[in-house]
Structures are given as C-alpha cells and as structure tokens.
Design an enzyme around this catalytic site. Sequence first.
Site, PDB file in Angstrom:
ATOM      1  N   HIS A 156       0.836  -1.203   0.000  1.00 60.40           N
ATOM      2  CA  HIS A 156       0.000   0.000   0.000  1.00 60.40           C
ATOM      3  C   HIS A 156       0.868   1.248   0.000  1.00 60.40           C
ATOM      4  O   HIS A 156       2.105   1.167  -0.100  1.00 60.40           O
ATOM      5  CB  HIS A 156      -1.017  -0.031   1.139  1.00 60.40           C
ATOM      6  CG  HIS A 156      -0.421  -0.059   2.518  1.00 60.40           C
ATOM      7  ND1 HIS A 156       0.478   0.863   2.958  1.00 60.40           N
ATOM      8  CD2 HIS A 156      -0.611  -0.910   3.556  1.00 60.40           C
ATOM      9  CE1 HIS A 156       0.816   0.602   4.205  1.00 60.40           C
ATOM     10  NE2 HIS A 156       0.179  -0.482   4.589  1.00 60.40           N
ATOM     11  N   HIS A 173       4.167   1.379   2.159  1.00 60.80           N
ATOM     12  CA  HIS A 173       5.319   0.641   1.617  1.00 60.80           C
ATOM     13  C   HIS A 173       5.897   1.388   0.419  1.00 60.80           C
ATOM     14  O   HIS A 173       7.109   1.467   0.249  1.00 60.80           O
ATOM     15  CB  HIS A 173       4.911  -0.768   1.166  1.00 60.80           C
ATOM     16  CG  HIS A 173       4.163  -1.544   2.197  1.00 60.80           C
ATOM     17  ND1 HIS A 173       2.863  -1.946   2.024  1.00 60.80           N
ATOM     18  CD2 HIS A 173       4.521  -1.971   3.432  1.00 60.80           C
ATOM     19  CE1 HIS A 173       2.462  -2.613   3.092  1.00 60.80           C
ATOM     20  NE2 HIS A 173       3.440  -2.630   3.966  1.00 60.80           N
ATOM     21  N   CYS A 184       2.027 -11.064  22.768  1.00 58.27           N
ATOM     22  CA  CYS A 184       1.071 -10.571  21.771  1.00 58.27           C
ATOM     23  C   CYS A 184       1.338 -11.317  20.470  1.00 58.27           C
ATOM     24  O   CYS A 184       2.431 -11.219  19.906  1.00 58.27           O
ATOM     25  CB  CYS A 184       1.210  -9.067  21.547  1.00 58.27           C
ATOM     26  SG  CYS A 184       0.243  -8.523  20.115  1.00 58.27           S
ATOM     27  N   CYS A 213       2.133  -9.011  17.421  1.00 57.48           N
ATOM     28  CA  CYS A 213       3.504  -8.476  17.340  1.00 57.48           C
ATOM     29  C   CYS A 213       4.545  -9.583  17.342  1.00 57.48           C
ATOM     30  O   CYS A 213       5.724  -9.335  17.109  1.00 57.48           O
ATOM     31  CB  CYS A 213       3.813  -7.583  18.530  1.00 57.48           C
ATOM     32  SG  CYS A 213       2.754  -6.176  18.697  1.00 57.48           S
ATOM     33  N   CYS A 265      -2.013  -4.549  24.171  1.00 47.32           N
ATOM     34  CA  CYS A 265      -0.902  -4.238  23.278  1.00 47.32           C
ATOM     35  C   CYS A 265      -1.188  -2.898  22.613  1.00 47.32           C
ATOM     36  O   CYS A 265      -2.264  -2.708  22.041  1.00 47.32           O
ATOM     37  CB  CYS A 265      -0.783  -5.344  22.225  1.00 47.32           C
ATOM     38  SG  CYS A 265       0.057  -4.794  20.729  1.00 47.32           S
ATOM     39  N   HIS A 269      -1.922  -3.490  18.705  1.00 44.26           N
ATOM     40  CA  HIS A 269      -3.060  -4.296  18.260  1.00 44.26           C
ATOM     41  C   HIS A 269      -4.313  -4.098  19.090  1.00 44.26           C
ATOM     42  O   HIS A 269      -5.379  -4.597  18.735  1.00 44.26           O
ATOM     43  CB  HIS A 269      -2.673  -5.778  18.224  1.00 44.26           C
ATOM     44  CG  HIS A 269      -1.640  -6.057  17.186  1.00 44.26           C
ATOM     45  ND1 HIS A 269      -0.292  -5.960  17.440  1.00 44.26           N
ATOM     46  CD2 HIS A 269      -1.762  -6.355  15.872  1.00 44.26           C
ATOM     47  CE1 HIS A 269       0.370  -6.218  16.336  1.00 44.26           C
ATOM     48  NE2 HIS A 269      -0.483  -6.461  15.370  1.00 44.26           N
ATOM     49  N   LYS A 287      -5.299   5.992  10.909  1.00 46.04           N
ATOM     50  CA  LYS A 287      -4.345   5.018  10.416  1.00 46.04           C
ATOM     51  C   LYS A 287      -4.964   4.296   9.223  1.00 46.04           C
ATOM     52  O   LYS A 287      -6.169   4.037   9.225  1.00 46.04           O
ATOM     53  CB  LYS A 287      -4.093   4.013  11.546  1.00 46.04           C
ATOM     54  CG  LYS A 287      -2.666   3.629  11.698  1.00 46.04           C
ATOM     55  CD  LYS A 287      -2.468   2.778  12.927  1.00 46.04           C
ATOM     56  CE  LYS A 287      -1.248   1.909  12.704  1.00 46.04           C
ATOM     57  NZ  LYS A 287      -0.880   1.125  13.835  1.00 46.04           N
ATOM     58  N   LYS A 316      -7.174  -2.087   6.678  1.00 40.68           N
ATOM     59  CA  LYS A 316      -8.111  -2.827   5.841  1.00 40.68           C
ATOM     60  C   LYS A 316      -9.525  -2.680   6.388  1.00 40.68           C
ATOM     61  O   LYS A 316     -10.467  -2.479   5.650  1.00 40.68           O
ATOM     62  CB  LYS A 316      -7.723  -4.302   5.874  1.00 40.68           C
ATOM     63  CG  LYS A 316      -7.214  -4.809   4.551  1.00 40.68           C
ATOM     64  CD  LYS A 316      -7.310  -6.307   4.558  1.00 40.68           C
ATOM     65  CE  LYS A 316      -6.165  -6.926   3.802  1.00 40.68           C
ATOM     66  NZ  LYS A 316      -5.960  -8.316   4.100  1.00 40.68           N
TER      67      LYS A 316
HETATM   68  N1  MSP Z   1       8.744  -7.101   8.267  1.00 42.46           N
HETATM   69  C1  MSP Z   1       8.898  -5.981   9.110  1.00 42.46           C
HETATM   70  C2  MSP Z   1      10.181  -5.253   8.811  1.00 42.46           C
HETATM   71  C3  MSP Z   1      11.426  -6.076   8.919  1.00 42.46           C
HETATM   72  S1  MSP Z   1      12.835  -5.181   8.486  1.00 42.46           S
HETATM   73  C4  MSP Z   1      14.093  -6.155   8.883  1.00 42.46           C
HETATM   74  C5  MSP Z   1       7.730  -5.018   8.910  1.00 42.46           C
HETATM   75  N2  MSP Z   1       7.056  -5.126   7.757  1.00 42.46           N
HETATM   76  S2  MSP Z   1       5.802  -4.227   7.342  1.00 42.46           S
HETATM   77  O1  MSP Z   1       5.273  -4.820   6.143  1.00 42.46           O
HETATM   78  O2  MSP Z   1       4.907  -4.080   8.415  1.00 42.46           O
HETATM   79  O3  MSP Z   1       6.393  -2.860   6.922  1.00 42.46           O
HETATM   80  C6  MSP Z   1       6.552  -1.812   7.826  1.00 42.46           C
HETATM   81  C7  MSP Z   1       7.088  -0.639   7.057  1.00 42.46           C
HETATM   82  O4  MSP Z   1       6.193  -0.300   5.977  1.00 42.46           O
HETATM   83  C8  MSP Z   1       7.191   0.646   7.836  1.00 42.46           C
HETATM   84  O5  MSP Z   1       8.346   0.703   8.642  1.00 42.46           O
HETATM   85  C9  MSP Z   1       7.216   1.633   6.700  1.00 42.46           C
HETATM   86  O6  MSP Z   1       8.437   1.580   6.052  1.00 42.46           O
HETATM   87  C10 MSP Z   1       6.146   1.089   5.796  1.00 42.46           C
HETATM   88  N3  MSP Z   1       4.823   1.567   6.189  1.00 42.46           N
HETATM   89  C11 MSP Z   1       3.741   0.781   6.457  1.00 42.46           C
HETATM   90  N4  MSP Z   1       2.687   1.600   6.722  1.00 42.46           N
HETATM   91  C12 MSP Z   1       3.047   2.888   6.640  1.00 42.46           C
HETATM   92  C13 MSP Z   1       2.363   4.121   6.684  1.00 42.46           C
HETATM   93  N5  MSP Z   1       1.081   4.216   6.940  1.00 42.46           N
HETATM   94  N6  MSP Z   1       3.069   5.244   6.434  1.00 42.46           N
HETATM   95  C14 MSP Z   1       4.386   5.210   6.098  1.00 42.46           C
HETATM   96  N7  MSP Z   1       5.055   4.054   6.025  1.00 42.46           N
HETATM   97  C15 MSP Z   1       4.485   2.887   6.483  1.00 42.46           C
HETATM   98  O7  MSP Z   1       7.502  -4.214   9.778  1.00 42.46           O
END
Ligand code: MSP
Length: 641
Positions: free
Chosen positions: A19, A22, A127, A130, A144, A147, A296, A299
């Site tokens: 999304h 990412h 949790c 997490c 948590c 969550h 935030k 989904k």
């Molecule tokens: N798998 C772990 C990361 C492991 S790194 C060794 C993880 N994955 S995640 O799919 O949840 O991705 C988190 C990351 O996605 C955030 O740190 C950020 O880079 C990005 N984002 C997810 N949602 C976001 C927003 N709403 N806004 C900005 N970035 C965010 O955590």
Amino acid sequence: MASPFYITTPIYYVNARPHLGHAYTTIVADVARRYHALKGQETYFLTGTDEHGDKVVEAAQKENKETRDYVDMISALFRNLWPELLVSNDQFIRTTDPEHIQVVQDVLQKIYDSGDIYFSEYEGLYCFGCERFYLERELVDGKCPDHETEPKRIKESNYFFKMSKYQDWLINHIKNNPGFIRPQRYANEVLSFLKEPLEDLCISRPKTRLTWGIDLPFDDKYVTYVWFDALLNYVSAVGYPDGEKFQKFWPGVQHLVAKDILKPHGIYWPTMMKAAGIPVYNHLNVHGYWNVAESKMSKSLGNVVEPLDLAKKYGVEAFRYFLLRDMTFGLDSSFSEEALVGRINSDLANDLGNLFSRVISMAHKFCDGKVPSDHPDLAFDSDWKLSGNAMETVEAYDVAMEEFQFHKGLAAVWEFISRMNKYVDFTSPWVLAKDKASAAQLEAVMYNLLEGLRLVAGLVWPVLPAAAEKMVEHLGLNKDEFLKDPEALCQWGVLKPGTPLQKAVTLFPRIDVKSLQEKEPENTMTPKVPELKPEIDIETFAKVDLRVGTVVEAQAVPKANKLLQLTVDLGEEEHRTVVAGIAKAFKPEELVGKQVLVVANLKPAKLMGIVSQGMVVAAVDKEVIGLATVNTPVPPGTTLR
Ligand code: MSP
C-alpha cells in the site's frame, strides 16, 4: 572516488498487499539512491520481503492457501510493483532464500558459541500480532498498544539473546554519534526507552507452536524469532561475511524505516551486530506515518491507499514528487487526493512545466532553436544573481538530501524555479526581441534561463527521473553523459553555445479538478464492484458463441475517436471485420498478432458505416481498460466455454 552508498528499506511482511506506506519508504530509498549516484558514488539498493512467522501463516490460512504458495504470490506483488513506481532496486531479498537462511544460522551459532545466547524458562505476556513478549509497563490499559488486544500469558522454555549486556554500549554509541538515529526525536525516543533496564530478547519459538521459520542451528526443536531472522537480511543480501559486495557496501550502509519499527532497528539490531562482531550501521533514517483522513490506514477501515492506482491516474512521477514534497521527513502526514492534485497543478504543471515550455519555446523563437552565446555582464545578474542563487540552491539541496530532508531539498529547488519564473517576467525576452540593440542582452538572458533549466533537471532527477531526462534531451545534451558528470551538476555556465535544442513539450499536464469530480463522485480508492446482472442458466450462456480470434490488421476509424476497425482471423475462409470501441486504450499497432475473444454469433451491426461482424470482449470500468485473451496461443476459431 566518493565512498559507496548502501540503502535498505524494511523487508515487508507478506501478510498484506503493498500500500501507500510501503510505496513511500521504497520511493524514498530510490530517491536517496539516485541522489547519491548523481554525486558520483557507487550505490546499492536493497528491498525485499519478510516471509516467516505466525502472521504470515495466519494470513495464508485465511486465504486457504499453502503458506509457500501464498508467500510466493504476495512477494511477487511487491517485487513487481517497484519497477512500476520507477524504483530501481538492485536486489530483492526474500527471507526464504537459502543464502539468507545460511547467514542467519551462522550468526546464531557464532553468538551462541560466544555465550550470548542462553536457554531458559520464561513466563510472560505474549502478543501474537507483534510476535513478541510484552512487559506490563509497555501495555496500555492492559492491551498491546499496536493491536489493542490483551496479550496472552504463556510459559515457555526458549533461547534468549543477552541484549541487556549491550545496553550501556548502545546508550553511549547513540550519544557519541549524532545522526546515528535521525531525525533526533527518534534517537531521543530510543534513549528514553533505554533509561529502563533492557530485557534480554527471546529469539526462538518452539516448533510445537510454529514451524514456519528458520531452524536454530543448535536446537532443531526451535525456529528463529522472526525479527532475529529478518534484520539479518541487510547483511545476508550483500554476502556477509566475506562477499565482495559486503566488503564494498557495508561501510556505507544506511537503513530507512518508519517509526513503527524503531525499536527493532534502534535496539535489537545494533546489539545483535555488536554481539556478532558486525560493524554497526551509519544511519537509521526514520520517517513518520501516512494517515488517511487523520486515521491510520487499515483494511478494516477500508481506507487503504493503493499506490499503483494513483500512479496510473496521475502519473508515477507526479505521485513520487507529491510523496517526497508533502511529508516532512520524520513526521506524520495526512494523505488526500486533493492535496496531490493541488501539488501537481501548482508545482509541476505551473511552476516547473510552464517554465520549461516557455523557455524552450522562446529559445526556438528568439535564438534559432540553439543555445545562444553567454554574455555574463548583460544578464541582469547584478539585480537577479541568478547564477549565485543557483549555486546556493545546490548547496542547500545537498545538505537537505544528505540528511534525508527531502521536503527541504525540493523546497529549495522550487524557490529557485520561482525565481526563474520571475526573472522571465522581469527580463521579458519578448520585449528585448523587438529591439535589435538588445540582441546581446536577449542572448544573455536566454542563456541564463537555459542554464538554470539544466541545473534544475539535475536537481529533480532523483525524484522525477523521466521528466528530468526529457529536459536534458531538450537542452541538446546526452542524458547518460549528463548523469555521469557530478561536477557539471553543481557548476554554472556548462551549456555550449550553438547546441541545438529540441521543440518544447508538456512535461506535466494540468489536472482538471472539475472533470475529475464530475467523473468520480465516489471515493476512488475503494472502487465499487458493479451489481450483478440477473442470474441465467447454462443453456442461456451456451447460446453465446465465444471464439478465439487473431488480429491480422487494425486501423483507426476516421472521425471516431473511440473506434478501431479490426480484421480478425477466426479460422474461417474469410477474415471478419470487427469494429471495437477500444481506441482510447489501445493503438492499432499494439493489437496486430494478438489473440482476442470474439462473440462470433452476434448479429452484425453497422458502426460509422462499417459492418461489424462480431464483438471483442473487453474489460470495462468506465472506459475500456483491457482486452480478454487466452494465456497461451491457440488456433484461431477455438471455441470457449
Ligand atoms: N517485516 C517488518 C520489517 C522487517 S525489516 C528487517 C515489517 N514489515 S511491514 O510490512 O509491516 O512494513 C513496515 C514498514 O512499511 C514501515 O516501517 C514503513 O516503512 C512502511 N509503512 C507501512 N505503513 C506505513 C504508513 N502508513 N506510512 C508510512 N510508512 C508505512 O515491519
């Protein structure tokens, strides 16, 4: 030679589809990488997917899929998205890659042998969301904080990493290395967490509970805790410990994450590296969260923003620019399509786009389509200091970009663009052109404007690579040579008089807000699936004779901007003529040789005077957006059911 630069994104969990969040992180990493490449540094850019752990298993079960098939599918969604967003990663790592698994086991063994991993029974609050234990004091109202669910009390024997041993070292390291975690607010957050005694980290999960993970090398009844596995991707990807890439790029490593995963990156990872004897990273760059309508993205709220939809609707570069310009790096930002359109129209279409087409058109009109001679004394520079201003812009931009303050870097460039626009108005080249005595002054002004555009092209390239390259080519330069000359990118007076220019084009079309609103009264992020038509039985469906046809010719229908006339081979003696309303989505030359699905027993109908002997099956949203076809070539005339 400038030192190599290595940038990483988090590896994304494959329990959800990509999304906006990412996309933001990955585009930022791309911009940082392109910026450093432009400075003449060798660069390496890593992204990928994090594929082990409970969450992933659960997500696969929810979709009734084998875990492995499911992770392959979601991982591919991430991997395939990046090129569409002009993201130029060098590598896409998956934690299920055998090379990664080997490194995780080697590091675990090394730390185990050194005595920093021990076995113990632990009872605590866990949790599942997490995938970690919580301390009472970390919970909010017993829940948590992420969550908002109550953690379960579980008792287990597990392996622990002596993280506490490295607490003082870490505090000192953060204090002695300003910028180790940046912006500073996040370093402060970590330091404040470290005021309390650090617990050791539970790094195993018994296989009785979870098997989807990497086996501990010293006890095969356990798999590795997903964070201990995932964080090591940053070194395993570049061939730790002896690989050439590791030797070359690790000293220049910077990580990029959002605030949600500050703790694993600011605490677990540095202490793990310290224990394993891996030199710690240079910078952890932490950004804020994109929210939608102040909440935030989630989904369940149905407000998840699909990056590809936006990139397709508004142009990928405009989308990149908006993300970089609108978020103050480190703080949260609120996403809205209105803000996106506002930025495109004001900054890209008006400020930059207009300046570019105005200057290039004037150069064709007044300078014979060539770079004119430079006459520094005549360019109103004592009033305007355009050249000096350009150099100050480059300096301010460099400082900002080095520190991941992209919004500031871009703001500096746009100040310069605005100055150039004012310079055009002030110097009024069209007035100078009327007076022969001002010929040299006209050349001086036009030279300055073209030179300004050249500098701007370099500065915007990391964010808007395609537009910048177009600009460069219009200035008569070779884009590859241009991008390989870091010196020229921060010098004034580089354009060579006499160089021929290309004709002006529109860099960024203006978005007509009104027509968007008229066309799309609903929220475009959550497309409505059209209502089903009344049920039919199989006999009714069987009346439709669907056939595979091969397009042998295709041409536009004069005076009909939506229609194409196709000649289709349906395996019959004569080819058929089919008129299709697909001209907005396809060019005739794209279709020749393609196989399409044809309703072959449809009553012929006359369209613009042409008899159409069938209908091609198309995917239609509001307009045609795709054509139905078969996934493998079949003989023309093959029937479908
Ligand atoms: N798998 C772990 C990361 C492991 S790194 C060794 C993880 N994955 S995640 O799919 O949840 O991705 C988190 C990351 O996605 C955030 O740190 C950020 O880079 C990005 N984002 C997810 N949602 C976001 C927003 N709403 N806004 C900005 N970035 C965010 O955590």
